[in-house]
Motif scaffolding. Sequence first.
Motif, PDB file in Angstrom:
ATOM      1  N   CYS A  58       0.994  -1.292  -0.207  1.00  0.00           N
ATOM      2  CA  CYS A  58      -0.083  -0.024   0.096  1.00  0.00           C
ATOM      3  C   CYS A  58       0.622   1.181   0.161  1.00  0.00           C
ATOM      4  O   CYS A  58       0.681   2.112  -0.807  1.00  0.00           O
ATOM      5  CB  CYS A  58      -0.922  -0.056   1.288  1.00  0.00           C
ATOM      6  N   LEU A  59       1.883   1.112   0.844  1.00  0.00           N
ATOM      7  CA  LEU A  59       2.716   2.542   0.845  1.00  0.00           C
ATOM      8  C   LEU A  59       3.568   2.732  -0.109  1.00  0.00           C
ATOM      9  O   LEU A  59       3.549   3.665  -0.851  1.00  0.00           O
ATOM     10  CB  LEU A  59       3.733   2.418   2.155  1.00  0.00           C
ATOM     11  N   VAL A  70      -0.845  -1.994  14.270  1.00  0.00           N
ATOM     12  CA  VAL A  70      -1.009  -3.071  13.207  1.00  0.00           C
ATOM     13  C   VAL A  70      -1.646  -2.448  12.046  1.00  0.00           C
ATOM     14  O   VAL A  70      -2.928  -2.295  12.131  1.00  0.00           O
ATOM     15  CB  VAL A  70      -1.404  -4.271  13.486  1.00  0.00           C
ATOM     16  N   ILE A  71      -0.982  -2.086  10.977  1.00  0.00           N
ATOM     17  CA  ILE A  71      -1.645  -1.252   9.888  1.00  0.00           C
ATOM     18  C   ILE A  71      -2.692  -1.847   9.000  1.00  0.00           C
ATOM     19  O   ILE A  71      -4.081  -1.312   8.926  1.00  0.00           O
ATOM     20  CB  ILE A  71      -0.668  -0.655   8.974  1.00  0.00           C
ATOM     21  N   GLY A  72      -2.391  -3.042   8.789  1.00  0.00           N
ATOM     22  CA  GLY A  72      -3.376  -3.872   8.056  1.00  0.00           C
ATOM     23  C   GLY A  72      -4.629  -4.737   8.838  1.00  0.00           C
ATOM     24  O   GLY A  72      -5.328  -5.441   8.356  1.00  0.00           O
ATOM     25  N   SER A  84      -6.323   9.424   9.021  1.00  0.00           N
ATOM     26  CA  SER A  84      -6.450   7.963   9.678  1.00  0.00           C
ATOM     27  C   SER A  84      -5.100   7.326   9.301  1.00  0.00           C
ATOM     28  O   SER A  84      -4.707   6.452  10.013  1.00  0.00           O
ATOM     29  CB  SER A  84      -7.652   7.244   9.287  1.00  0.00           C
ATOM     30  N   TRP A  85      -4.716   7.144   7.770  1.00  0.00           N
ATOM     31  CA  TRP A  85      -3.525   6.402   7.346  1.00  0.00           C
ATOM     32  C   TRP A  85      -2.279   6.991   8.152  1.00  0.00           C
ATOM     33  O   TRP A  85      -1.527   6.229   8.506  1.00  0.00           O
ATOM     34  CB  TRP A  85      -3.416   6.725   5.760  1.00  0.00           C
ATOM     35  N   LYS A  86      -2.185   8.203   8.129  1.00  0.00           N
ATOM     36  CA  LYS A  86      -1.051   8.884   8.926  1.00  0.00           C
ATOM     37  C   LYS A  86      -0.958   8.501  10.221  1.00  0.00           C
ATOM     38  O   LYS A  86       0.197   8.311  10.768  1.00  0.00           O
ATOM     39  CB  LYS A  86      -1.036  10.469   8.534  1.00  0.00           C
ATOM     40  N   MET A 102     -11.985  12.440   2.391  1.00  0.00           N
ATOM     41  CA  MET A 102     -10.542  12.171   1.868  1.00  0.00           C
ATOM     42  C   MET A 102      -9.367  12.647   2.860  1.00  0.00           C
ATOM     43  O   MET A 102      -8.676  12.068   3.271  1.00  0.00           O
ATOM     44  CB  MET A 102     -10.277  12.777   0.608  1.00  0.00           C
ATOM     45  N   GLU A 103     -10.015  13.678   3.635  1.00  0.00           N
ATOM     46  CA  GLU A 103      -8.871  14.265   4.544  1.00  0.00           C
ATOM     47  C   GLU A 103      -8.903  13.439   5.800  1.00  0.00           C
ATOM     48  O   GLU A 103      -8.034  13.270   6.348  1.00  0.00           O
ATOM     49  CB  GLU A 103      -9.323  15.535   4.907  1.00  0.00           C
TER      50      GLU A 103
END
Length: 122
Positions: free
Chosen positions: A72-73, A117-119, A106-108, A100-101
Motif C-alpha cells: 500500500c505504501l 498494526v496497519i493492516g 487516519s492513514w498517517k 478524503m482528509e
Amino acid sequence: MLLSSKSVPRTSKRGLIVTTVLSSVVFCLYAAPVWGAAVNVRGNLTRLQSLHRRTLLAVMCGYRAVSYDAACLLGSAPPVELKLKERMKRYEGMRKRDAMEARRNSWKMKWTTPGTVIGSGG
C-alpha cells in the motif's frame, strides 16, 4: 499483463494504473455503504486485502514477499478498509474533501502511532 516485468512505471503512471484497476476491475468499493459493516468479519477483510495486495504487486512489479502494508505504501494506495470507511462517510453526507482528509489523517495516524498494526482494519 499490466506492465512488462523489465520496466518500472513512473509514479504518475503507477498511480493512474492503480486507480483504474481498483475502480474498474475490483468491485470491492461498489455499494460500500450497504455491505461495509461486513468488513468487521475477519475473513472478509483478509480477502479484500489479499485482492488489493495482489493488484498492487502487479502494478508496482513487486515480489510475493512484500507485505500488504508495504505494498500500500509503495503503491501509493491507501488500505482498502480506509477507502471503505471513506465511501461510507460520503454516503452518510460528509463532503468528499472532508472524507478524503479524514482517510489521509487516519492513514498517517496508523503509521505514526507506535504499536499499531496497519493492516488490521481496526
